[in-house]
Write an enzyme that holds these catalytic residues in place. Structure first.
Site, mmCIF file in Angstrom:
data_model
loop_
_atom_site.group_PDB
_atom_site.id
_atom_site.type_symbol
_atom_site.label_atom_id
_atom_site.label_comp_id
_atom_site.label_asym_id
_atom_site.label_seq_id
_atom_site.Cartn_x
_atom_site.Cartn_y
_atom_site.Cartn_z
ATOM 1 N N ASP A 1 4.518 -63.260 72.838
ATOM 2 C CA ASP A 1 4.836 -62.528 74.058
ATOM 3 C C ASP A 1 5.589 -61.262 73.673
ATOM 4 O O ASP A 1 6.390 -61.274 72.738
ATOM 5 C CB ASP A 1 5.684 -63.366 75.018
ATOM 6 C CG ASP A 1 5.639 -62.789 76.421
ATOM 7 O OD1 ASP A 1 4.657 -63.075 77.130
ATOM 8 O OD2 ASP A 1 6.561 -62.040 76.783
ATOM 9 N N THR A 2 5.318 -60.182 74.389
ATOM 10 C CA THR A 2 5.926 -58.887 74.080
ATOM 11 C C THR A 2 6.596 -58.313 75.319
ATOM 12 O O THR A 2 6.031 -58.378 76.413
ATOM 13 C CB THR A 2 4.845 -57.896 73.585
ATOM 14 O OG1 THR A 2 4.199 -58.443 72.437
ATOM 15 C CG2 THR A 2 5.453 -56.545 73.218
#
Length: 191
Positions: free
Chosen positions: A69-70
């Site tokens: 996840d970013t």
């Protein structure tokens, strides 16, 4: 060699793994993402782990599952994907002429029968933006590119013209720190 599964629908993550020569399959997590952590690094690790666990729990076979996840963070605030064009404009105005951090959390889970091992880490990359005019922001939003990107921009796309410099891993800003991921995978594949 153990099967590697990417628990992400992101075309950018698929492209980065393919470019790195890492063979993988995609199984999306389809889990509700719930953030309970406050710092960007802890939040992305938490989300990456949620995605990887959701896929690992559905597997009947031994495999390594990669969750990621970013987020973009500025002034201690997390900027996820924009809700709409007005939100994208707000985010790009916040980033204009400033330095922000892109954090990508990665969770690696290995299922061996009933046994599940996991490791989680995050990478942070500093991105400095040139000042962006309102006209440039509106023109960029009109392309549609910012709408499914953390922080409302894609460094590998049209927003590259707004980037003055980066300190850290470029691939991390795209969505997956493949260098660090490869080093972690090497440890697991030789066990």
């Amino acid at each position: 060699m153990k099967k590697i599964i990417l628990a992400s629908a992101s075309p950018r993550r698929r492209e980065l793994l393919t470019q790195a020569g890492i063979p993988f399959e995609v199984i999306t997590s389809q889990t509700e993402e719930i953030i309970t952590k406050e710092t960007p690094g802890e939040a992305v690790m938490e989300l990456a782990l949620q995605k990887a666990r959701a896929v690992a729990e559905r597997l009947c076979t031994d495999a390594i599952v990669i969750g990621a996840d970013t987020v973009v963070a500025i002034d201690g605030k997390i900027l996820g994907k924009p809700a709409d064009e007005a939100d994208a404009k707000r985010m790009l105005e916040l980033l204009s002429g400033r330095t922000h951090e892109v954090c990508t959390g990665v969770a690696l889970l290995i299922r061996e029968g009933e046994r599940l091992r996991e490791t989680v880490f995050f990478e942070g990359t500093q991105v400095e933006m040139y000042p962006i005019t309102e006209e440039e922001i509106l023109s960029y939003i009109a392309t549609g590119e910012p709408m499914d990107k953390a922080g409302a921009y894609a460094i590998q796309g049209r927003a590259a013209i707004f980037v003055k410099g980066i300190k850290g891993d470029y691939a991390n800003v795209v969505g997956l720190p493949v260098g660090r991921l490869y080093q972690e995978l090497k440890k697991w594949l030789t066990d």
